[in-house]
Design an enzyme around this catalytic site. Structure first.
Site, short mmCIF file in Angstrom:
data_model
loop_
_atom_site.label_atom_id
_atom_site.label_comp_id
_atom_site.label_asym_id
_atom_site.label_seq_id
_atom_site.Cartn_x
_atom_site.Cartn_y
_atom_site.Cartn_z
N GLU A 1 4.01 -10.85 -50.87
CA GLU A 1 4.02 -12.29 -50.62
C GLU A 1 5.15 -12.99 -51.36
O GLU A 1 5.33 -14.20 -51.24
CB GLU A 1 2.67 -12.92 -50.99
N TYR B 1 -3.62 -3.74 -39.24
CA TYR B 1 -4.70 -4.69 -38.99
C TYR B 1 -4.26 -6.11 -39.37
O TYR B 1 -3.28 -6.30 -40.09
CB TYR B 1 -5.96 -4.33 -39.79
N CYS C 1 -3.06 -10.72 -44.48
CA CYS C 1 -4.28 -11.46 -44.83
C CYS C 1 -4.02 -12.95 -44.95
O CYS C 1 -4.88 -13.71 -45.36
CB CYS C 1 -4.88 -10.91 -46.12
N MET D 1 7.51 -35.82 -12.03
CA MET D 1 8.71 -35.89 -11.21
C MET D 1 8.41 -36.76 -9.99
O MET D 1 7.44 -37.47 -9.96
CB MET D 1 9.12 -34.49 -10.82
N ARG E 1 -0.55 -23.25 -5.66
CA ARG E 1 -0.10 -22.62 -6.91
C ARG E 1 -1.33 -22.03 -7.59
O ARG E 1 -2.47 -22.38 -7.24
CB ARG E 1 0.57 -23.64 -7.83
N LYS F 1 6.95 -25.04 -6.66
CA LYS F 1 6.51 -25.56 -5.36
C LYS F 1 7.29 -24.90 -4.23
O LYS F 1 6.70 -24.43 -3.25
CB LYS F 1 6.73 -27.08 -5.35
N HIS G 1 1.59 -37.47 -37.69
CA HIS G 1 1.07 -37.02 -38.97
C HIS G 1 -0.40 -36.66 -38.87
O HIS G 1 -0.84 -35.60 -39.30
CB HIS G 1 1.29 -38.13 -40.01
N GLY H 1 2.82 -34.98 -12.03
CA GLY H 1 3.08 -36.41 -12.06
C GLY H 1 4.36 -36.80 -12.78
O GLY H 1 4.66 -37.97 -12.91
N ARG I 1 10.67 -33.66 -2.12
CA ARG I 1 9.69 -33.38 -3.18
C ARG I 1 10.35 -32.60 -4.31
O ARG I 1 11.00 -31.60 -4.09
CB ARG I 1 8.55 -32.52 -2.61
N GLY J 1 0.73 -11.35 -47.59
CA GLY J 1 0.18 -12.68 -47.83
C GLY J 1 1.15 -13.68 -47.24
O GLY J 1 2.04 -14.17 -47.91
N SER K 1 -0.53 -5.45 -48.10
CA SER K 1 -1.15 -6.51 -47.30
C SER K 1 -0.26 -7.74 -47.42
O SER K 1 0.02 -8.20 -48.52
CB SER K 1 -2.56 -6.80 -47.81
P1 ADP Z 1 3.28 -33.52 -6.74
O1 ADP Z 1 4.18 -32.52 -7.33
O2 ADP Z 1 3.11 -34.74 -7.54
O3 ADP Z 1 2.00 -32.91 -6.26
P2 ADP Z 1 4.17 -33.41 -4.00
O4 ADP Z 1 5.57 -33.04 -3.75
O5 ADP Z 1 3.17 -32.34 -3.82
O6 ADP Z 1 4.05 -34.05 -5.44
O7 ADP Z 1 3.85 -34.63 -3.05
C1 ADP Z 1 2.82 -35.55 -3.27
C2 ADP Z 1 1.97 -35.67 -2.04
O8 ADP Z 1 2.75 -35.96 -0.90
C3 ADP Z 1 1.26 -34.39 -1.77
O9 ADP Z 1 -0.07 -34.50 -2.11
C4 ADP Z 1 1.39 -34.15 -0.30
O10 ADP Z 1 0.13 -34.22 0.30
C5 ADP Z 1 2.26 -35.27 0.21
N1 ADP Z 1 3.34 -34.66 0.98
C6 ADP Z 1 4.42 -34.03 0.49
N2 ADP Z 1 5.17 -33.54 1.49
C7 ADP Z 1 4.55 -33.85 2.64
C8 ADP Z 1 4.82 -33.62 4.00
N3 ADP Z 1 5.89 -32.93 4.40
N4 ADP Z 1 3.97 -34.11 4.92
C9 ADP Z 1 2.89 -34.79 4.51
N5 ADP Z 1 2.56 -35.06 3.25
C10 ADP Z 1 3.39 -34.59 2.30
MG MG Z 2 -0.94 -15.62 -52.17
MG MG Z 3 1.60 -31.71 -5.01
#
Ligand code: ADP
Ligand code: MG
Ligand code: MG
Length: 868
Positions: free
Chosen positions: A733, A840, A820, A102, A324, A22, A437, A100, A91, A754, A752
């Site tokens: 083998e 191969y 193989c 962190m 990203r 990020k 499992h 989700g 962030r 195995g 080959s």
């Molecule tokens: P995640 O990694 O879960 O996407 P983010 O760090 O991107 O978490 O933050 C979650 C939300 O918070 C983002 O969707 C973003 O829109 C909002 N956000 C983060 N920083 C700012 C900021 N400086 N101003 C406004 N909204 C923010």
């Molecule tokens: Mg064999």
């Molecule tokens: Mg985000």
């Protein structure tokens, strides 16, 4: 000088390890001159040091304050100011995206005083109190672990300022009740606590679990981004959205996304309110929409790939908050890679780096016809791909006894369930993840499996499967999708994969972007690959399919199936023979049958090598079982058979009388097979064909074994007229064969590997016995990152392969080598085989396209690290 903090204007996209994904990309966007709210990134170094010592690194807070001053100067606002307060977001963001997993805290800097200043300054009281109640909840959750449910439910946009103020008061009470202290009024204390909490979240249970699942190293640490807030919740002219530069599901060109007016970013993802399509933004804020599209185009050019973005509009002003390289479906991966080549953005070689064999494998599984699918009953972990429908059974015995297709439904499975898992069409469990499992065994068998569907209550005693108000019973039909994890009540029609139909020649790629992309990339893979791809195929039908899928020959034809069915009786004659004449008579009857088998195979693979392995399994596998015979002994023949079975019984058949040992002990057996191969080849050549058989001797441990078999084979070959030259090689083998490969190469025209047996014998465990017994535990403990039967154990077994190639080629320069074992179809293993210089890989017909793609990728993409 800064050591732990980088201003966004100082970093770039290549600094992911230090700044997290990020942070690196926020810096890149800043460098590109895009509208990014100013901010800075605290490095992963600082996080690692914190995790190591338990204290913030010395000088870190001073650096943070210095960089905060820079933001304040740029914006002309101060953090904690009583008239015009600057608010911040904190962030998390590690080197790999962990969606989700962190933490993020927005609106830092608000307290009982600044909230009023913000209200006065913006003239928007509602907005100020809304931001404050968000802060208390996010801060409470992230820093103090106050559960979200404790706070009063998040309201829609219909609360007025007074109601929101009351909500803040209520939130503060909840906060105090849970933490034993008041909500911190010092903005700086808030900031430091937030930074520390993000560091700590790296080791939260769910983050650790996620990394283990995704095989992300645990020692990377997370970066922390501190950024000036922009506000999407300032009325109808504001809002937040997420977007992709292309459709991540299909790859179709054109921006694609969701927008939510009058909302902060996390509302969009949380799905609290219904979003509108990005296209609708063109209507309500055309200027921002145009600007956004142009930024997205710039991002694609810079990252040279599909990007996903998060943005916010504050009062008609567009701000970029994240970008990203976006995740995508396997189909979109192929389509987009081909598009980017067409657009001149990447080369075909690079395009191969943008798709994987696993993605292609996904595209080849049959799937449910989603147009005809009902709403899923529930969703579990997609543990082993495929689509399966059948009646519910709750225990293994019922599955094994069933006549029609069944789905085995269990809390979780254990080794006792193996017969049922084999018999079932698919497996559904309510507990356990990707290394349970059920998951491990199902993947090993290629059986469809959804596990850990924890909304489902399985009651084997009552014979019910309950999800919410739906109760299904044994005998009811259920459908599971191992590719998505979805579970459906009732039957869902299954569709063959279009990609498979395309390979089989039933569909053309014309007008179908996915098929065209697959064709183009796999063709290019063929051009650049050094490794050939052969098939493990025993029958003419398998050979035909393998050829359609692009096999360059047969790398392994097992001959054992040719001794089954009605031919079993001939094998019994062979075993029971007590004179040379009787034995020769039995072999003479087998000879023409074998010859016909080979003739068919050579016809299908005309012009391509066909490697035929002499008989490998212990002979008693062809006899009735001891139990069966004991129960039925009625005739003299039964009595003789029983005696033979008793005589031939082995404690460890895998390490017993099999492979080359069989050829040396049972007179005439290998000779008959060699003759059948030679005569089949001669017959094909006589009718104008181009037969290219090769004879392969299994389970050799020492060159002396091979010498004897080879001498006999050469003698037979020399006597069959009209046969082409037939190379005689050996499987490697047995570990001893790998170690003495220099000697063995004197008697072998090719090697080959195995790798199934080589893996078993190197580790000293038998696949059938251990995979279900303790592999799940080993995977959980991290002793295996992946089963060594699925992906070659490069450090152990791989070293034997490398040694054998080197020593074999030292004796016989240019010695042809292949593999193989099932690893021949595994992407990570294929890369290794490329690296050690094999000629191969050979794999099941169905895996051939995957192997072709990976062989090409191995040739043009950077060597993957061997940490797997
Ligand atoms: P995640 O990694 O879960 O996407 P983010 O760090 O991107 O978490 O933050 C979650 C939300 O918070 C983002 O969707 C973003 O829109 C909002 N956000 C983060 N920083 C700012 C900021 N400086 N101003 C406004 N909204 C923010
Ligand atoms: Mg064999
Ligand atoms: Mg985000």
């Amino acid at each position: 000088m800064s050591r732990y903090v980088f201003d966004f204007s100082d970093g770039n996209k290549d600094l992911k390890e230090l700044l997290g994904g990020k942070g690196a990309n926020l810096a890149e966007m800043t460098r590109m001159g895009l509208p990014v709210p100013p901010g800075f990134t605290i490095t992963t170094d600082a996080c690692r040091e914190y995790l190591h010592t338990g204290a913030l690194p010395a000088g870190l807070l001073r650096e943070v304050e210095d960089h905060l001053r820079l933001i304040e100067a740029r914006l002309g606002k101060r953090f904690g100011d009583l008239h015009d307060p600057l608010l911040l977001s904190v962030r998390s963001g590690g080197p790999f995206s962990m969606p989700g997993m962190m933490e993020t805290i927005l609106d830092l800097g608000l307290n009982d005083t600044t909230v009023r200043a913000l209200a006065a300054r913006t003239g928007d009281e509602r907005f100020a109190w809304d931001s404050y109640r968000r802060l208390i909840q996010m801060f409470g959750r992230t820093v103090y672990g106050v559960p979200d449910e404790s706070f009063e439910a998040a309201p829609g946009s219909d609360l007025d300022a007074a109601a929101l103020r009351d909500l803040v008061a209520a939130h503060q009470k909840v906060f105090a009740a849970h933490t034993g202290r008041d909500f911190p009024q010092s903005p700086h204390e808030q900031l430091y606590a937030a930074i520390t909490a993000v560091f700590q979240s790296w080791n939260a249970d769910r983050a650790v679990l996620y990394r283990r699942q995704e095989r992300i190293p645990h020692d990377l640490g997370t970066a922390v981004n501190v950024q000036a807030m922009v506000f999407g919740n300032r009325g109808p002219g504001s809002g937040s959205g997420v977007a992709f530069t292309r459709d991540p599901a299909t790859g179709r060109r054109g921006a694609y996304g969701d927008y939510l007016p009058n909302a902060q970013g996390e509302d969009v993802v949380a799905g609290i309110r219904n979003t509108m399509a990005l296209a609708d933004l063109a209507r309500i804020d055309p200027a921002s929409h145009v600007k956004l599209l142009s930024i997205m185009e710039k991002l694609e050019q810079r990252f040279r790939d599909l990007c996903d973005i998060e943005f916010t509009i504050e009062d008609g002003e567009l701000w970029m908050l994240q970008t990203r390289v976006g995740k995508r479906t396997p189909a979109a991966a192929f389509v987009i890679a081909a598009q980017l080549v067409d657009e001149g953005t990447i080369t075909l070689d690079e395009a191969l780096g943008r798709v994987t064999g696993d993605q292609l494998a996904h595209l080849m599984f049959p799937g449910f016809d989603l147009g005809a699918a009902p709403k899923p009953l529930t969703t579990g972990v997609a543990a082993s791909p495929g689509a399966a429908s059948g009646t519910i059974v709750f225990d293994s015995a019922a599955a094994a006894a069933a006549t029609g297709p069944v789905i085995l439904v269990r809390h979780e499975t254990n080794p006792d369930d193996l017969p049922g898992m084999i018999a079932a069409e698919g497996i559904l469990t309510s507990r356990g993840g990707k290394t349970s499992h059920a998951a491990v065994v199902a993947r090993g068998m290629g059986r469809t499996c959804v596990c850990g569907a924890d909304e489902a209550v399985v009651d084997p005693v009552a014979g019910t499967l309950t999800v919410g108000s739906t109760v299904l019973r044994a005998g009811d039909v259920i459908s599971i999708d191992g590719t998505t994890g979805r579970v459906y009540a009732g039957a869902v029609p299954v569709q063959p994969s279009p990609v498979v139909r395309f390979f089989e020649g039933e569909l053309t790629s014309l007008g179908n972007p996915l098929l065209a992309a697959v064709q183009r990339l796999i063709t290019h893979a063929g051009h650049v690959a050094r490794l050939g791809v052969h098939a493990n195929a025993d029958t003419a039908a398998d050979a035909r399919r393998a050829r359609l899928f692009g096999a360059g020959g047969i790398g392994l034809c097992r001959t054992e199936h040719m001794f089954l069915g009605p031919r079993r009786e001939l094998v019994e004659h062979l075993i029971l023979a007590d004179s040379d004449e009787e034995r020769e008579a039995a072999l003479a009857q087998l000879l023409p049958l074998q010859r016909d088998d080979f003739t068919d195979l050579l016809r299908e693979m005309d012009g391509l090598p066909v490697t035929i392995r002499l008989l490998d399994p212990p002979l008693h596998e062809f006899l009735p079982s001891l139990e069966e015979l004991t129960a039925r002994v009625a005739t003299e023949r039964d009595r003789l058979l029983l005696a033979a079975v008793r005589r031939m019984h082995e404690q460890n058949p895998m390490l017993g009388l099999r492979g080359v040992r069989l050829g040396l002990v049972v007179p005439g057996l290998f000779a008959m097979q060699v003759r059948a191969v030679a005569e089949a080849a001669a017959a094909r050549a006589a009718t104008g064909g181009d037969p290219r058989p090769e004879i392969m001797v299994p389970l050799v441990g020492t060159v002396q074994e091979l010498d004897v078999v080879r001498a006999e084979a050469l003698e037979i070959l020399s006597r069959v007229e009209g046969a082409p030259p037939i190379p005689i090689g050996t499987m490697i083998e047995v570990p001893r064969a790998a170690l003495t490969a220099g000697d063995i190469a004197h008697a072998a025209d090719f090697f080959s590997f195995g790798t199934n047996d080589l893996t078993q014998m190197t580790w000293g465990f038998s696949r059938d016995d251990v995979e279900g017994a303790f592999f799940g535990r080993y995977l959980d403990l991290g002793i295996f990152a992946v089963s060594p039967f699925e992906s070659l154990d490069v450090t152990g077994v791989g070293e034997l392969v490398r040694t054998a190639v080197e020593r074999g080629r030292a004796t016989r320069p240019g010695l042809p080598t292949g593999v193989c074992g099932e690893h021949g179809g595994d992407p990570a293993s294929i890369r290794f085989f490329h690296d050690v210089g094999l000629d191969y890989v050979s794999c099941s017909p169905f895996r051939i396209p995957v192997a072709r793609l990976e062989a090409g990728r191995a040739a043009v993409t950077r060597t993957a690290d061997s940490s797997r």
